[in-house]
Design an enzyme around this catalytic site. Sequence first.
Site, PDB file in Angstrom:
ATOM      1  N   LYS A  36      41.447  62.215  48.476  1.00  0.00           N
ATOM      2  CA  LYS A  36      42.466  62.062  47.437  1.00  0.00           C
ATOM      3  C   LYS A  36      41.854  61.345  46.232  1.00  0.00           C
ATOM      4  O   LYS A  36      40.745  60.813  46.297  1.00  0.00           O
ATOM      5  CB  LYS A  36      43.653  61.260  47.973  1.00  0.00           C
ATOM      6  CG  LYS A  36      43.307  59.824  48.360  1.00  0.00           C
ATOM      7  CD  LYS A  36      44.502  59.093  48.937  1.00  0.00           C
ATOM      8  CE  LYS A  36      44.121  57.657  49.311  1.00  0.00           C
ATOM      9  NZ  LYS A  36      45.255  56.903  49.874  1.00  0.00           N
ATOM     10  N   TYR A 264      32.579  42.699  19.504  1.00  0.00           N
ATOM     11  CA  TYR A 264      33.826  42.187  18.948  1.00  0.00           C
ATOM     12  C   TYR A 264      34.028  40.700  19.239  1.00  0.00           C
ATOM     13  O   TYR A 264      33.847  40.247  20.359  1.00  0.00           O
ATOM     14  CB  TYR A 264      35.017  42.946  19.520  1.00  0.00           C
ATOM     15  CG  TYR A 264      35.088  44.399  19.168  1.00  0.00           C
ATOM     16  CD1 TYR A 264      35.208  44.811  17.848  1.00  0.00           C
ATOM     17  CD2 TYR A 264      35.056  45.371  20.163  1.00  0.00           C
ATOM     18  CE1 TYR A 264      35.288  46.159  17.523  1.00  0.00           C
ATOM     19  CE2 TYR A 264      35.140  46.720  19.858  1.00  0.00           C
ATOM     20  CZ  TYR A 264      35.252  47.108  18.530  1.00  0.00           C
ATOM     21  OH  TYR A 264      35.323  48.439  18.218  1.00  0.00           O
TER      22      TYR A 264
END
Length: 389
Positions: A36, A264
């Site tokens: 899955k 940043y």
Amino acid sequence: MRTGSMRVAEISLPAIRHNVQRVRELTGGRVIVVVKADGYGHGARIAAQAALAGGASMVATADIEEALALREAGIEAPILCWLHGVGADFGQAVAARIEVGVSHAQQLEALAAAAREQGTTATAQLKLDTGLSRNGAAPEEWPALFARAAELQRAGLVRVSGVFSHLANAGDAHDRAQAARFDEGVALLRASGIEPEMIHLAASAATLTSPHLHYNTVRVGVIAYGLSPLADRSSAQLGLIPAMTLRSEIVALRGVPAGTGVSYGFNHVCETATTLALVPMGYADGMPRALNGAGAWVTVAGEHRPIVGRIGMDQFIVDVGPLAGRLELGERVVLFGDPERGHPPVEIWAGLMRTINYEIVAGIGPRVLRVPAEAPAGGDADRGAEAGQ
């Protein structure tokens, strides 16, 4: 066709085959491998093919759409799926020969109706809730559900091939209590006239730690990919090989003086003159932004080097320091892989993020190219295969 991908999850087929064979050695019974969530991030088709080659009897997904995608990808082996919405199309599942996990009477009737409409027999496995309190029929539902399943089986509409439940992993005492409840359910099912071929309760953790919970089948996920479900034991200690090597490459090198701010916010400032390497992988690719400043590292040219500055959506920065003169653009950078080969284990990220290795690998994004490799995990994948995926 994708060529020259900057972001690669190299998936070792020998590792997955080895891990499934390891499970078979431990249990001596049938093995269902769960693929899955795109094979826990490894690529569902890649994982399914390798697991089946390693001796898995069946593969499993959460929902029907995942199972149908495997059929479309050429997987012909038995497939089980068990998590269904109210509008689930059981007709497609029946037509594609997918075994449907049934958790309540409404699902059983819908599956029988789909089989009746197609003039065929649907295959079901009954899922029981034995204490996890998620999907699965509650004990008070069992008598009526089993009686109706037996009636539909006699009518040739539904064949019940298995019965299963899922452990809460809340400790041995709770596991044994769930097993006792499960045994009651299996006995009641047999009394209704149904003899299930597959009886499975153990997932990865119980498969490794609780032989008394193996029954005749185990249903494993994360250990098929070589990752440990146990906090106190590593993959290597369990005889497993991590299958995924997450890697990228250096696309820019920049020498900077002491005092240079990085990325940043300048939350990292270089204390000394150094060289910074730009790597095109970011939080859009499943690399947690919160790793910045947390002490995470990568391997470059066989050396451990720190991630510095804030991680962007598409890129991050590594301080390569004294390696600079040895590096060229295109140099491979390994974010995580098999620690036995010198790579950072995925558990470093999981620990820093206060989560589990499952979440990290399942969260690797769709821009990352999954490349099946016959080389050992972390080896050189075939470039031709890479270009053709």
